[in-house]
Write an enzyme that holds these catalytic residues in place. Structure first.
Site, PDB file in Angstrom:
ATOM      1  N   ILE A 197       0.386   8.092   5.895  1.00  0.00           N
ATOM      2  CA  ILE A 197       1.643   7.462   5.476  1.00  0.00           C
ATOM      3  C   ILE A 197       1.829   7.761   3.991  1.00  0.00           C
ATOM      4  CG2 ILE A 197       2.942   5.301   5.296  1.00  0.00           C
ATOM      5  CD1 ILE A 197       1.195   4.297   7.662  1.00  0.00           C
ATOM      6  N   THR A 203      -6.306   8.788   9.495  1.00  0.00           N
ATOM      7  CA  THR A 203      -7.471   8.974  10.363  1.00  0.00           C
ATOM      8  C   THR A 203      -7.122   9.874  11.564  1.00  0.00           C
ATOM      9  OG1 THR A 203      -8.405   6.922   9.600  1.00  0.00           O
ATOM     10  CG2 THR A 203      -9.205   7.695  11.717  1.00  0.00           C
ATOM     11  N   ASP A 256       5.127   1.989   1.864  1.00  0.00           N
ATOM     12  CA  ASP A 256       4.615   1.282   3.041  1.00  0.00           C
ATOM     13  C   ASP A 256       4.953  -0.201   2.860  1.00  0.00           C
ATOM     14  OD1 ASP A 256       3.348   0.857   5.404  1.00  0.00           O
ATOM     15  OD2 ASP A 256       1.315   1.216   4.689  1.00  0.00           O
ATOM     16  N   LYS A 288      -2.472   0.526  -2.466  1.00  0.00           N
ATOM     17  CA  LYS A 288      -1.367  -0.349  -2.064  1.00  0.00           C
ATOM     18  C   LYS A 288      -1.510  -1.757  -2.634  1.00  0.00           C
ATOM     19  CE  LYS A 288      -0.692   2.368   2.088  1.00  0.00           C
ATOM     20  NZ  LYS A 288      -0.753   2.490   3.546  1.00  0.00           N
TER      21      LYS A 288
END
Ligand SMILES: O=P(O)(O)OC[C@H]1O[C@H](OP(=O)(O)O)[C@H](O)[C@@H]1O
Ligand SMILES: O=c1cc[nH]c(=O)[nH]1
Length: 503
Positions: A197, A203, A256, A288
């Site tokens: 993202i 992953t 995000d 983040k």
């Protein structure tokens, strides 16, 4: 209007339908107009592309549409111009800072899944969430709507464990170790991941280097009931299907939004029937979540959302102040993860984090006594049992279980940055490292990325190698080296950081 289907060998990444210019003029259709195609019980929405690839009386359907809907060459369909969907009004309400009702959220998600909303409207929705956020009622409604517009998995093995990272930290191949450790202890862990993202490798992008990640729900059920684990891409399944569509906008914007992140993660866990979920919140500069206080607040939201969904959730706040391990980018990370599983050891940050997270899951699943999970996880890793489980996962997912790290190709266009001066590594800039790896072509170019030779706190001499950029083309390598020169990915300082006098 009634027209005949022409299957076009075109893949545009969106639901496009191709109409001849004359036909479009007659029907008063314009580029990017939304149309509804009806054939018997089938209804599909798509955006108009005016093209000479099709003749009058035909409608061209791209491969994107055919992935989920069956149309045959020459099939007659009715094309109906479709007005602006009702959900656009609700998106505007969120843009203006309003609170969305459950039914409004359900309508937005259904329209995303039905492709009634186009990329531009979806990006506006994502942006409105980034700016105005969602409260817990909205997040819970969003999570359930995202899960219930897709399929649900019912695995015949209990308890079902799960782990998910909120991501953001470069080199986070950790769950590729956690899943086989937990499954080797006899627990069931059907792991779904998204692709990258904000990072250079999600992953799913990394696992795809040595195994397939796209499976139907029936195939996943078979794999997990047989070996207790899988590591698959959530977007390939009809599992929370809105997730992968909104992720495309998030990736383009490298954002995000927190409410959407909670719903994205927990809808996947809900749809997989996960009962015990561990959430990893990497915390540190340039990821983040930058502070432990913010991480705690987010942890509370995950736990509260889990309660509303009937799941037991624990959260691990992990160190995210610099990349995990020494590699960033799909193929390089796949090499490092495989190497660690084979050797039962590896870079401290990777092994500490993987065994720490796996340990929590072993305790949550009741196979390790309280306080003993990490030790047990390390023993499973060191004994080779996790590697054996990984071989089973690779084999069941169609890969070669005998694959060795050195068999994995990495980008052969390379450039190594060296230390301009002697000193200590005082910082590695997560955002710059991700930016360089993405400029080099990751995650789409699997071999692109970065190999790091140093970590924070280490001593270097002038001229020592700091990191190597790998790319699959000279053009991408140039872009990445220019990006690296413009940023300061690795800071070197002497032990005396500042001199202050005469104040
Ligand atoms: O770092 P960025 O790209 O923002 O976040 C996305 C990554 O974080 C999660 O990791 P995991 O599947 O729990 O390991 C997602 O599934 C994805 O792989
Ligand atoms: O799966 C994930 C991980 C991080 N953020 C998301 O939105 N989804």
């Amino acid at each position: 209007m009634k027209v005949k289907v022409r299957i076009l060998d075109v893949y545009s990444g969106r639901y496009s339908v191709f109409i001849n210019e004359k036909e479009a003029m007659k029907a008063k259709l314009h580029p990017d107009d939304l149309v509804k195609l009806e054939a018997g019980k089938k209804t599909v929405y798509g955006s108009v592309v005016i093209s000479s690839l099709v003749k009058e009386g035909e409608i061209g359907i791209s491969r994107d549409v055919l992935q989920l809907h069956s149309f045959s060459e020459g099939e007659v369909v009715t094309v109906i111009p479709s007005g602006t969907p009702e959900s656009v009004r609700y998106i505007k309400k969120k843009m203006n800072g309003g609170k969305l009702r459950k039914v409004e959220i359900e309508t937005i998600i259904k329209d995303i899944v039905d492709r009634k909303l186009r990329d531009i409207e979806i990006s506006s929705f994502v942006t409105s969430l980034e700016i105005n956020g969602l409260d817990m009622d909205e997040i819970a409604a969003l999570t359930i709507a995202m899960a219930e517009t897709g399929d649900m998995l019912d695995i015949d093995r209990k308890p079902i464990m799960d782990v998910h990272s909120i991501g953001g930290v470069p080199g986070n191949k950790t769950n590729i170790l956690v899943v086989p450790i937990v499954a080797a202890a006899g627990l069931t862990i059907p792991k779904t991941s998204s692709r990258a993202i904000t990072s250079a490798a999600g992953t799913a992008d990394v696992v795809e280097v040595f195994a397939d990640v796209s499976f139907s729900l029936d195939e996943i059920k078979r794999i997990v009931e047989k070996i207790g684990a899988c590591m698959v891409w959530g977007g390939a399944l009809n599992l929370a299907p809105a997730d992968d569509i909104t992720i495309k906008s998030e990736r383009a914007l490298s954002i995000d939004p927190t409410g959407l992140m909670l719903a994205s993660i927990m809808s996947k866990k809900y749809a997989m029937g996960s009962q015990y979920v561990l959430i990893d919140i990497p915390t540190g500069k340039g990821v983040k979540v930058e502070s432990v206080d913010q991480a705690r607040a987010l942890a509370r939201d995950f736990i509260e959302l889990g309660k509303r969904l009937g799941q037991y959730v624990e959260v691990a706040i992990t160190y995210g102040g610099q990349p995990i391990g020494h590699t960033v980018g799909p193929a390089l990370e796949a090499r490092e993860a495989l190497q660690a599983l084979m050797a039962g050891t590896g870079p401290g940050s990777l092994i500490e984090k993987a065994t720490g997270l796996a340990g929590v899951l072993l305790e949550m699943g009741g196979v390790a006594p309280a306080g003993m999970g990490k030790k047990m996880a390390r023993e499973i890793l060191e004994s080779g049992k996790a590697y054996q489980k990984m071989r089973e996962i690779i084999e069941e997912q169609g890969g070669n279980p005998d694959i060795k790290p050195e068999d994995i190709p990495v980008g052969d266009k390379t450039y190594t940055f060296t230390a301009p001066t002697s000193g200590y590594i005082t910082a590695i800039d997560n955002k710059a490292i991700t930016g360089i790896a993405r400029a080099a072509g990751a995650p789409e170019d699997k071999g692109a990325g970065i190999e790091l030779y140093v970590k924070v706190g280490e001593k270097v001499k002038e001229g020592d190698p700091l990191f190597t950029i790998h790319a699959e083309s000279e053009a991408r390598l140039d872009q990445a080296t220019v990006f690296a020169r413009r940023t300061e990915p690795i800071r070197i300082e002497g032990m005396v950081l500042q001199r202050i006098g005469n104040i």
